[in-house]
Scaffold this motif. Structure first.
Motif, short mmCIF file in Angstrom:
data_model
loop_
_atom_site.label_atom_id
_atom_site.label_comp_id
_atom_site.label_asym_id
_atom_site.label_seq_id
_atom_site.Cartn_x
_atom_site.Cartn_y
_atom_site.Cartn_z
N TYR A 25 0.83 -1.20 0.00
CA TYR A 25 0.00 0.00 0.00
C TYR A 25 0.87 1.26 0.00
O TYR A 25 2.05 1.23 0.35
N PHE A 26 0.24 2.36 -0.41
CA PHE A 26 0.87 3.68 -0.40
C PHE A 26 0.12 4.54 0.62
O PHE A 26 -1.08 4.39 0.80
N SER A 27 0.82 5.48 1.23
CA SER A 27 0.20 6.30 2.27
C SER A 27 -0.91 7.20 1.72
O SER A 27 -1.85 7.54 2.44
N ASP A 28 -0.82 7.57 0.41
CA ASP A 28 -1.84 8.47 -0.13
C ASP A 28 -3.14 7.76 -0.49
O ASP A 28 -4.16 8.39 -0.76
N GLU A 29 -3.09 6.41 -0.51
CA GLU A 29 -4.27 5.58 -0.78
C GLU A 29 -4.90 5.83 -2.14
O GLU A 29 -6.01 5.40 -2.41
N GLU A 30 -4.20 6.54 -3.01
CA GLU A 30 -4.72 6.76 -4.36
C GLU A 30 -4.57 5.49 -5.18
O GLU A 30 -3.60 4.76 -5.06
N LYS A 31 -5.55 5.24 -6.04
CA LYS A 31 -5.45 4.10 -6.93
C LYS A 31 -4.53 4.45 -8.09
O LYS A 31 -4.40 5.59 -8.48
N GLY A 32 -3.90 3.43 -8.65
CA GLY A 32 -3.01 3.66 -9.78
C GLY A 32 -2.05 2.50 -9.94
O GLY A 32 -1.95 1.63 -9.07
N ASP A 33 -1.35 2.47 -11.06
CA ASP A 33 -0.40 1.41 -11.33
C ASP A 33 0.74 1.44 -10.31
O ASP A 33 1.31 2.50 -10.03
N PHE A 34 1.06 0.28 -9.78
CA PHE A 34 2.09 0.19 -8.73
C PHE A 34 3.41 0.77 -9.19
O PHE A 34 4.00 1.64 -8.53
N TRP A 35 3.92 0.32 -10.34
CA TRP A 35 5.24 0.76 -10.78
C TRP A 35 5.25 2.23 -11.18
O TRP A 35 6.25 2.93 -10.97
N GLU A 36 4.16 2.71 -11.74
CA GLU A 36 4.10 4.14 -12.07
C GLU A 36 4.26 5.00 -10.82
O GLU A 36 4.95 6.02 -10.83
N LYS A 37 3.63 4.58 -9.74
CA LYS A 37 3.72 5.34 -8.49
C LYS A 37 5.13 5.26 -7.90
O LYS A 37 5.65 6.24 -7.37
N ILE A 38 5.76 4.09 -8.03
CA ILE A 38 7.13 3.94 -7.54
C ILE A 38 8.08 4.84 -8.33
O ILE A 38 8.95 5.52 -7.77
N ILE A 39 7.92 4.87 -9.65
CA ILE A 39 8.76 5.70 -10.51
C ILE A 39 8.57 7.18 -10.19
O ILE A 39 9.51 7.98 -10.27
N GLN A 40 7.36 7.54 -9.78
CA GLN A 40 7.08 8.93 -9.40
C GLN A 40 7.74 9.31 -8.07
O GLN A 40 7.71 10.46 -7.65
N GLY A 41 8.35 8.32 -7.42
CA GLY A 41 9.06 8.59 -6.17
C GLY A 41 8.27 8.28 -4.92
O GLY A 41 8.73 8.55 -3.80
N LYS A 42 7.09 7.69 -5.08
CA LYS A 42 6.29 7.37 -3.90
C LYS A 42 6.80 6.08 -3.25
O LYS A 42 7.30 5.19 -3.93
N ILE A 43 6.67 6.03 -1.95
CA ILE A 43 7.20 4.90 -1.18
C ILE A 43 6.06 3.95 -0.82
O ILE A 43 5.06 4.35 -0.22
N ALA A 44 6.22 2.70 -1.20
CA ALA A 44 5.23 1.68 -0.86
C ALA A 44 5.62 0.98 0.43
O ALA A 44 6.80 0.83 0.74
N LYS A 45 4.65 0.56 1.18
CA LYS A 45 4.86 -0.22 2.39
C LYS A 45 4.20 -1.59 2.22
O LYS A 45 3.25 -1.74 1.44
N THR A 46 4.71 -2.56 2.94
CA THR A 46 4.11 -3.89 2.90
C THR A 46 3.77 -4.33 4.32
O THR A 46 4.34 -3.85 5.29
N SER A 47 2.82 -5.24 4.42
CA SER A 47 2.49 -5.81 5.72
C SER A 47 2.16 -7.29 5.56
O SER A 47 1.84 -7.75 4.46
N GLN A 48 2.26 -8.01 6.64
CA GLN A 48 2.04 -9.46 6.61
C GLN A 48 0.58 -9.78 6.29
O GLN A 48 -0.30 -8.94 6.43
N PRO A 49 0.32 -11.01 5.85
CA PRO A 49 -1.06 -11.41 5.58
C PRO A 49 -1.92 -11.36 6.85
O PRO A 49 -1.41 -11.45 7.97
N SER A 50 -3.20 -11.23 6.66
CA SER A 50 -4.13 -11.24 7.79
C SER A 50 -4.06 -12.58 8.52
O SER A 50 -4.10 -13.64 7.88
N PRO A 51 -3.98 -12.57 9.85
CA PRO A 51 -3.99 -13.83 10.61
C PRO A 51 -5.23 -14.68 10.31
O PRO A 51 -5.18 -15.91 10.38
N GLU A 52 -6.33 -14.02 9.95
CA GLU A 52 -7.56 -14.75 9.65
C GLU A 52 -7.40 -15.64 8.42
O GLU A 52 -8.04 -16.70 8.32
#
Length: 268
Positions: A31-58
């Motif tokens: 996910y990205f902090s801005d929560e905007e929808k868009g292509d993952f790599w396009e946002k990375i190239i724009q300099g935005k930082i993505a974060k990851t988190s573990q799968p849901s325990p459920e």
């Protein structure tokens, strides 16, 4: 008793992999902090930082309970515990379920090298008893190596995977850090001035290894395939046997950025 294999999206399985071997895949969140929808790599190239988190325990609970109710053996191969708390979370849920036929393996790696371990499990699950299979996989994972040249260490730093001091290694213009993922952890092992010299260093690394000839070298890239193809051509001129270039997905791409390329291989 039937054996089923499960992994997470950190393994970068293809749709064909999942269909061929009936692999269960648990999604990790990107996910990205801005929560905007868009292509993952396009946002990375724009300099935005993505974060990851573990799968849901459920999700773990659901799959573990299903294995218990349907009485089959479930082997879950997780992304490296030094990269994510996913392995720990899966073990916690297993202890809550109380089903002895769940086996959780820390792959000690990620991306296409984790995929290699998952596919090895799939190919051997009907050839060995469960104890031999688990022992085999725990030994095999130590023989898988991943080296990659990345454009910058900032994504690893902002993702909390390396220190600020380590990040400074790759802060100079056109210095390309070379990282490794293996049973020894995530390390910055070298650096090169420019991609051309980085390719030469990767060739130098792999030529020193006692390669297992049963497994081709896997060339990998995060977004742009160009550097990967250049690397493949140079490696073939050095009489190295490689597969076609394979893409790194967003779970790992979030931490290495868009211009990474490298190799995965197995040693004897």
């Amino acid at each position: 008793m039937d054996i089923k294999i499960m992994t997470d999206t950190g393994s970068d399985l293809t749709q064909d992999d999942k269909a061929k071997y009936d692999i269960i895949e648990i999604p990790m969140m990107v996910y990205f902090s801005d929560e905007e929808k868009g292509d993952f790599w396009e946002k990375i190239i724009q300099g935005k930082i993505a974060k990851t988190s573990q799968p849901s325990p459920e999700l773990f609970k659901k799959e573990f309970l299903k294995a218990k109710e349907e009485n089959y053996i479930l082997i879950y191969i997780s992304i490296a515990s030094y990269l994510s708390s996913t392995y720990e979370s899966a073990n916690n849920i297993k202890n809550q379920i109380g089903y002895e036929n769940i086996y959780i393996i820390d792959s000690l790696t990620a991306s296409l090298s984790e995929r290699l371990l998952v596919l090895e499990a799939c190919k051997n699950k009907d050839k060995m008893n469960i104890n031999d299979l688990i022992n085999y996989l725990n030994e095999f994972k130590k023989k898988i190596k991943l080296y990659a040249c990345i454009d910058s260490l900032k994504h690893l730093y902002y993702g909390g995977r390396i220190s600020r001091f380590t990040t400074s290694i790759g802060s100079f213009i056109n210095i390309k850090p070379i990282i490794s993922l293996s049973s020894d952890g995530l390390k910055v092992v070298n650096k090169a001035i420019g991609n051309t010299r980085a390719v030469l260093k990767l060739i130098e690394i792999v030529k020193k290894e006692n390669l297992n000839k049963d497994y081709k070298i896997l060339p990998i890239y995060s977004y742009l395939i160009d550097n990967c193809e250049i690397m493949v051509n140079k490696m073939k001129k050095n009489n190295l046997s490689l597969s076609s270039c394979l893409p790194i997905g967003s779970t790992i791409g979030a931490h290495i950025g868009p211009y990474g390329f490298g190799i995965v291989y197995v040693v004897s």
